[in-house]
Design a protein around this motif. Structure first.
Motif, mmCIF file in Angstrom:
data_model
loop_
_atom_site.group_PDB
_atom_site.id
_atom_site.type_symbol
_atom_site.label_atom_id
_atom_site.label_comp_id
_atom_site.label_asym_id
_atom_site.label_seq_id
_atom_site.Cartn_x
_atom_site.Cartn_y
_atom_site.Cartn_z
ATOM 1 N N UNK A 143 0.842 -1.193 0.000
ATOM 2 C CA UNK A 143 0.000 0.000 0.000
ATOM 3 C C UNK A 143 0.873 1.237 0.000
ATOM 4 N N UNK A 144 0.412 2.275 -0.691
ATOM 5 C CA UNK A 144 1.161 3.520 -0.748
ATOM 6 C C UNK A 144 1.147 4.259 0.586
ATOM 7 N N UNK A 145 2.058 5.163 0.732
ATOM 8 C CA UNK A 145 2.207 5.931 1.971
ATOM 9 C C UNK A 145 1.089 6.962 2.111
ATOM 10 N N UNK A 146 0.619 7.157 3.334
ATOM 11 C CA UNK A 146 -0.321 8.235 3.609
ATOM 12 C C UNK A 146 0.424 9.573 3.603
ATOM 13 N N UNK A 166 -3.130 21.514 -4.629
ATOM 14 C CA UNK A 166 -2.205 21.121 -3.565
ATOM 15 C C UNK A 166 -1.014 20.420 -4.203
ATOM 16 N N UNK A 167 0.167 20.869 -3.848
ATOM 17 C CA UNK A 167 1.389 20.241 -4.368
ATOM 18 C C UNK A 167 1.895 19.212 -3.368
ATOM 19 N N UNK A 168 2.080 17.994 -3.847
ATOM 20 C CA UNK A 168 2.483 16.891 -2.988
ATOM 21 C C UNK A 168 3.833 16.347 -3.409
ATOM 22 N N UNK A 169 4.604 15.941 -2.442
ATOM 23 C CA UNK A 169 5.889 15.302 -2.686
ATOM 24 C C UNK A 169 5.900 13.986 -1.932
ATOM 25 N N UNK A 170 6.126 12.890 -2.656
ATOM 26 C CA UNK A 170 6.049 11.579 -2.023
ATOM 27 C C UNK A 170 6.913 10.579 -2.782
ATOM 28 N N UNK A 263 0.281 8.564 -1.688
ATOM 29 C CA UNK A 263 1.339 8.056 -2.553
ATOM 30 C C UNK A 263 0.883 6.792 -3.274
ATOM 31 N N UNK A 264 1.334 6.587 -4.520
ATOM 32 C CA UNK A 264 0.944 5.377 -5.256
ATOM 33 C C UNK A 264 1.449 4.123 -4.565
ATOM 34 N N UNK A 265 0.702 3.027 -4.728
ATOM 35 C CA UNK A 265 1.118 1.756 -4.169
ATOM 36 C C UNK A 265 2.191 1.115 -5.023
ATOM 37 N N UNK A 266 2.680 -0.031 -4.556
ATOM 38 C CA UNK A 266 3.740 -0.742 -5.254
ATOM 39 C C UNK A 266 3.269 -2.147 -5.584
ATOM 40 N N UNK A 267 3.571 -2.586 -6.802
ATOM 41 C CA UNK A 267 3.195 -3.924 -7.277
ATOM 42 C C UNK A 267 1.694 -4.159 -7.179
ATOM 43 N N UNK A 271 -3.251 2.883 -3.437
ATOM 44 C CA UNK A 271 -2.618 4.141 -3.059
ATOM 45 C C UNK A 271 -2.979 4.478 -1.615
ATOM 46 N N UNK A 272 -2.108 5.239 -0.966
ATOM 47 C CA UNK A 272 -2.382 5.678 0.396
ATOM 48 C C UNK A 272 -3.441 6.771 0.413
ATOM 49 N N UNK A 273 -3.705 7.293 1.573
ATOM 50 C CA UNK A 273 -4.703 8.352 1.727
ATOM 51 C C UNK A 273 -4.016 9.699 1.902
#
Length: 394
Positions: A143-146, A166-170, A263-267, A271-273
């Motif tokens: 699961x992606x990061x919150x 909103x500008x996000x960095x992840x 953040x997007x999930x992996x495999x 995605x996180x919240x």
């Protein structure tokens, strides 16, 4: 050879060596058996030919320290070819590994209906083949990061709702290696956790706990040639700007959860919240009390004493007219229904109007004369009599 055969076959028995045999002992046993069963020495003997294939297959695994380690771990995990289920009608029995490695239990059903999704064979298929994490290999989705961000709205935007950037960095899948972590895009499944990203440890009393695998850092994959950008993690810092809808009626310092916007999930993981903390600017006229708006309206002494119809401003709409009863005291609050903030169900709260009696700073002669006449007419009234009486009683 399929994965089921791999786990079920006893290669030590094929070569006739013990499980703790040294590399030299395995090599010696293989050479002896290979000479005895070589097709050139047994022309037309199909049994010898099959035996030679088994011997070569066993040596291919046990003769390679890395493959031997993976084979031993898999055999230990699955009880040397089956899960012991305890005594049944005819004694103990083993479940058919085909139920596990085939992807579904008999009778159909997927991962949530008694099956195992892609099957454990998907995990071991890439682990024990010579390639990396190729087709058929399945590792645990992550699961992606919150994420959390802040936004400041005007008073009106908070009441009516607004869409804000909103500008996000992840962390996101690394673009340089397509999220694999490997320069060549072919990581291998971690032999320690068998692609799950977790390892079990005993805690006593027959219980076990799971921890993130330290060898692959919970990814389930190991990069043979780590990517220069993400250093083998498969994740890299990414920035993006997204339009976020802030619902109407949000209050100051409220924390809003937006599912799947982190953040997007992996495999293939979800995605996180995204959590957005909203700050609301003050308004020069209106205030806020839960779902109601507040406003203080000045009135004259005569309006309060004699009664009047008073116009009151509303937020973003036409003014409303309130009927002020005669003898309205200073500080009295009246209600204009449906003129407040938006509630969660789409209805609106009320506008709470507080009356403030104003005192003129300057009076002309006519006004002063009128007030002098009023004072004489009410000279016998003491507005503080009840105050002193109450003070004495206390």
């Amino acid at each position: 050879m399929n994965t089921k055969d791999f786990v079920e076959k006893d290669y030590y028995k094929v070569l006739g060596v013990p499980k703790d045999a040294t590399d030299a002992e395995i090599k010696k046993a293989y050479r002896k058996l290979a000479r005895e069963n070589h097709p050139d020495a047994n022309k037309g003997d199909t049994k010898a030919e099959e035996r030679f294939k088994e011997i070569s297959e066993a040596n291919d695994i046990l003769g390679d320290p890395k493959k031997r380690k993976e084979y031993d771990e898999a055999r230990a995990l699955f009880g040397n070819g089956g899960f012991r289920a305890g005594p049944g009608a005819g004694g103990s029995f083993n479940f058919d590994l085909g139920d596990l490695f085939g992807g579904q239990q008999p009778g159909g059903g997927g991962a949530g209906a008694g099956g195992f999704g892609g099957g454990l064979g998907d995990v071991f298929g890439g682990l024990f083949n010579r390639g990396g994490a190729g087709a058929g290999t399945r590792t645990q989705p992550r699961r992606g990061q919150d994420l959390e961000s802040e936004v400041t709205l005007s008073f009106t935007e908070a009441v009516d709702g607004a869409t804000v950037p909103i500008r996000l960095s992840s962390q996101a899948p690394c673009k340089a290696c397509s999220g694999t972590g490997d320069k060549n895009g072919t990581p291998r499944v971690c032999p320690t956790c068998v692609g799950t990203g977790q390892v079990s440890r005993g805690s006593g009393g027959g219980f076990s706990l799971t921890d993130p695998c330290v060898d692959c850092k919970g990814r389930g994959l190991i990069a043979e040639n780590p990517c220069d950008v993400c250093k083998g993690s498969g994740r890299a810092r990414s920035s993006r700007t997204m339009q976020v809808r802030i619902p109407a009626g949000v209050s100051n310092n409220q924390r809003i959860r937006l599912r799947g916007k982190g953040a997007p999930g992996e495999r293939g993981g979800h995605a996180g919240d995204l959590y957005v903390v909203v700050h609301v600017d003050t308004h020069p006229v209106f205030g806020r009390k839960d779902d109601n708006l507040t406003v203080t309206v000045p009135v004259t002494f005569t309006e309060a004493a004699l009664g009047a119809e008073v116009k009151v401003p509303t937020l973003g709409g036409p003014p409303v007219t309130l009927k002020l009863p005669a003898g309205t005291p200073n500080g009295r609050t009246m209600r204009a229904r449906g003129k407040g903030a938006v509630r969660k169900d789409g209805t609106r709260g009320d506008l709470l109007v507080t009356v403030e009696v104003t005192v003129p700073k300057e009076l002309d002669d006519k006004a002063r004369e009128a007030l002098e006449t009023y004072r004489e007419a009410t000279a016998g009234q003491d507005p503080r009599a009840e105050l002193f009486q109450a003070a004495k009683g206390a």
